[in-house]
Design a protein around this motif. Structure first.
Motif, PDB file in Angstrom:
ATOM      1  N   GLU B  86       0.843  -1.205   0.000  1.00  0.00           N
ATOM      2  CA  GLU B  86       0.000   0.000   0.000  1.00  0.00           C
ATOM      3  C   GLU B  86       0.874   1.249   0.000  1.00  0.00           C
ATOM      4  OE1 GLU B  86      -2.711  -0.292   3.266  1.00  0.00           O
ATOM      5  OE2 GLU B  86      -3.172  -2.382   2.755  1.00  0.00           O
ATOM      6  N   HIS B  87       0.394   2.272  -0.711  1.00  0.00           N
ATOM      7  CA  HIS B  87       1.106   3.556  -0.743  1.00  0.00           C
ATOM      8  C   HIS B  87       0.208   4.581  -0.041  1.00  0.00           C
ATOM      9  CE1 HIS B  87       3.157   7.119  -2.132  1.00  0.00           C
ATOM     10  NE2 HIS B  87       4.049   6.402  -2.773  1.00  0.00           N
ATOM     11  N   PRO B  88       0.782   5.353   0.889  1.00  0.00           N
ATOM     12  CA  PRO B  88      -0.067   6.293   1.643  1.00  0.00           C
ATOM     13  C   PRO B  88      -0.740   7.329   0.743  1.00  0.00           C
ATOM     14  CG  PRO B  88       2.281   6.670   2.083  1.00  0.00           C
ATOM     15  CD  PRO B  88       2.177   5.376   1.333  1.00  0.00           C
ATOM     16  N   ASN B  89      -0.229   7.540  -0.456  1.00  0.00           N
ATOM     17  CA  ASN B  89      -0.793   8.553  -1.349  1.00  0.00           C
ATOM     18  C   ASN B  89      -1.677   7.932  -2.434  1.00  0.00           C
ATOM     19  OD1 ASN B  89      -0.654  11.337  -1.207  1.00  0.00           O
ATOM     20  ND2 ASN B  89       0.658  11.531  -3.019  1.00  0.00           N
ATOM     21  N   ASP B  90      -2.048   6.657  -2.275  1.00  0.00           N
ATOM     22  CA  ASP B  90      -2.926   6.007  -3.259  1.00  0.00           C
ATOM     23  C   ASP B  90      -4.297   6.697  -3.240  1.00  0.00           C
ATOM     24  OD1 ASP B  90      -4.326   4.313  -4.928  1.00  0.00           O
ATOM     25  OD2 ASP B  90      -4.406   2.659  -3.497  1.00  0.00           O
ATOM     26  N   PRO B  91      -4.786   7.145  -4.419  1.00  0.00           N
ATOM     27  CA  PRO B  91      -6.095   7.824  -4.439  1.00  0.00           C
ATOM     28  C   PRO B  91      -7.194   7.006  -3.743  1.00  0.00           C
ATOM     29  CG  PRO B  91      -5.017   8.072  -6.569  1.00  0.00           C
ATOM     30  CD  PRO B  91      -4.147   7.150  -5.747  1.00  0.00           C
ATOM     31  N   ARG B  92      -7.154   5.681  -3.849  1.00  0.00           N
ATOM     32  CA  ARG B  92      -8.194   4.885  -3.209  1.00  0.00           C
ATOM     33  C   ARG B  92      -8.163   5.057  -1.691  1.00  0.00           C
ATOM     34  NH1 ARG B  92      -9.283  -1.616  -3.736  1.00  0.00           N
ATOM     35  NH2 ARG B  92      -7.478  -1.729  -2.372  1.00  0.00           N
ATOM     36  N   LEU B  94      -6.912   7.534  -0.095  1.00  0.00           N
ATOM     37  CA  LEU B  94      -7.189   8.942   0.234  1.00  0.00           C
ATOM     38  C   LEU B  94      -8.656   9.287  -0.006  1.00  0.00           C
ATOM     39  CD1 LEU B  94      -4.085  10.702  -1.371  1.00  0.00           C
ATOM     40  CD2 LEU B  94      -4.548  10.404   1.061  1.00  0.00           C
TER      41      LEU B  94
END
Lengths: 96, 96, 96, 96, 96, 96, 96, 96, 96, 96
Positions: B86-92, B94
């Motif tokens: 997971e990426h903290p800046n993933d639009p999903r 966010l």
């Protein structure tokens, strides 16, 4: 048109930590801007690397290039672009 | 956990066309079944190739392997799996 | 949008020569049809190989895939697609 | 004779920005000069990279080398040259 | 213009030995014809492989392609062509 | 025994231009010396690169290594050596 | 002159077992003949593969090619040759 | 000594299913035999492939080769062996 | 157990020549020490490169790692290790 | 879920030895912490390289990424992650 984008960040370990903090913060903001504009759709980390896979939806390769070069980390990125064609069995187009 | 899956289909040009039709039809149905179960999330064609990129969301690599080997075309597939973090800046994540 | 397309033809030496003649003739016709439609713009042979570089101009990767799979030799082709972005110094856009 | 040329520019992120501006401006001018001389025919950006594909039409590989080394960015370029043979079905030779 | 040509011959071990003898004999003759015409200049074996390096001197890549496809073994050859530019220190141009 | 030698020169763009001039001049002289001794037979530029293909004729790999390390640019060279075996159809051995 | 030779044997699993036994027996004999002639010096298996590393000492690449093509398994071998130069610190030359 | 072993199984889709069942059953038994002998320590599937990673602990590469060639699927396996050295921080040697 | 070791030395051209002389001298001595201990058996130069092939005979990969890291040039070496299994037809084991 | 992790450490030979000692000591401690938490299960050196293979058992790729980025040497590591699926014949699951 959608593109799958593979990004490796090549950041020398000895670079100024303050520069890193500034660029990293600006990078997060620009990523969120592209997401809000509906161009950057998904973003995943590649485990164990300072690297990611990103899904873009833009008009064409020229707009994609504009998005990618707008990223503050762009000068340190090694980017590979994969053009995507629609698949008739894609859950999104099937409404699944 | 999400996985990005790259699939190349290696189908000899001289194979029986009837076999191809049968397997292809079964492949479409099984893909839709995996999509309805929420495991196969997105599916794109790689232009110019009998190949695709697929996004899976499953419990782990063992469940992913079960999904992939359930595909009727599996014996003719050359598959490379990319584990995603997971990426903290993933639009999903966010909510964008 | 333009695409640069690299095509290798993998034709077994022992294949039926009559089949080769028929498919080759159909291939030439289909190539000319795509050219007349303004989709296939340029075509070069790679010296020493049964292979070529082709320049396509189409709406997107989905239309490109439709063009490429319309080629009679498609089942024997190994194709790599390179998406192209416009360059501000391209002689065509400069009117040179 | 035509050549397809793949150019990657390897410019260290920490290089002097003024040097970059000067060389970049000179590069644009020299590219236009080669275009006006009918040697550089087409130029495309590779999306996501400081890189391009270029189509040259020159007498032979020796003249091509002279063109490429005349570019101000040449010392920072990693170049791969693809020699092209004429294809009887090329739209240009068919007058399409 | 000179070209350095790398040729790998992919001949299945189970092929008809008589076919091999016939094609091999015709190959030798055609190679000598190209040499007598001043197009094929040098020919070396790659030790341990059914492969060779060849030096051609022809007008351009189109004539080179015609030479290579005239070889009876061409359908079983995997060929890589390297375009050569003149070097001011080449012993031949220096008369050494 | 002949060897085909592929040389890439890796010269940092920021190196002292005076050092480059001196080493380059010495390189030309040493290349001509090896040519006059009958060891360096042919020399070609690889178009678009600071690189070349060279044909050497020496006693063995040990003498070849001595020739190559005698070149002033050797510390900046990335060299790949291809050992060559005689081919019965080589125009030189056929007297063509 | 010594050569390090890497050999992969590509033997289809479905080939006639009797043919395999015959060729394998002949291969062992020919290997021992080359060893007794002082040309084949050492021979190692690559674990997990039908493959080996071999050390040859012969006059040049032409004699090496003759040795390798004398092996009954040669038509099924994929061979890579590494030319070796003498090292002043080699235990053999130091008498260690 | 431990070895990490990467195994790809290359089984043609058209092979006799009965042969596959027989060999697969024998393969499972032989794997369990090697495990009981303390030689095969761990075994993982590579998701999406008929392939695995295996951890062996044996005397040396010669014994490893004997283990691997004892597997009924060996003729269809493409195997890469990675020799392992002990690490002072390995949890096993630390008793963790 | 024997290992075939491929070593590339990556020494920046601009490094201090005095440091090079010191390390090179120490390297020769340590190589001779390993040879006298019967661990380093053969050593060859790779022509045209600051690189070598070495044959080691040691207890296992852990001892091999200790030998290699004892070399003064180790921090500048890029090393690939090939584990070797005994071959029944090796001239050494046959007493040839 | 288990992951096999391949780590290469890219440490410039000229870096400060004191920094190396400090980071190396911290690295050992952090590795032992991950081992005690049951996440890092096995650790092997790759002979001849400053590199290792590690076996991790964690919840998913996101937790794996957190483990790897917690390592003090992480900025100098080049890491490749291999996701593992369970194999029914794994000695651990068979209780062997």
């Amino acid at each position: 048109m959608e593109f799958l984008v593979h990004i490796e960040i090549e950041w020398p370990p000895g670079n100024d930590p303050k520069l890193k903090d500034e660029i990293f913060a600006a990078e997060l903001l620009q990523g969120q801007k592209l997401a809000r504009e509906g161009k950057l759709k998904r973003l995943w980390r590649i485990p164990g690397r300072w690297a990611n896979w990103t899904l873009y939806e833009v008009a064409d390769a020229t707009e994609l290039h504009a998005c990618l070069t707008s990223l503050p980390l762009y000068p340190w990125m090694n980017i590979q672009v994969h053009a995507l064609a629609e698949h008739p069995n894609d859950p999104r187009s099937l409404g699944l």
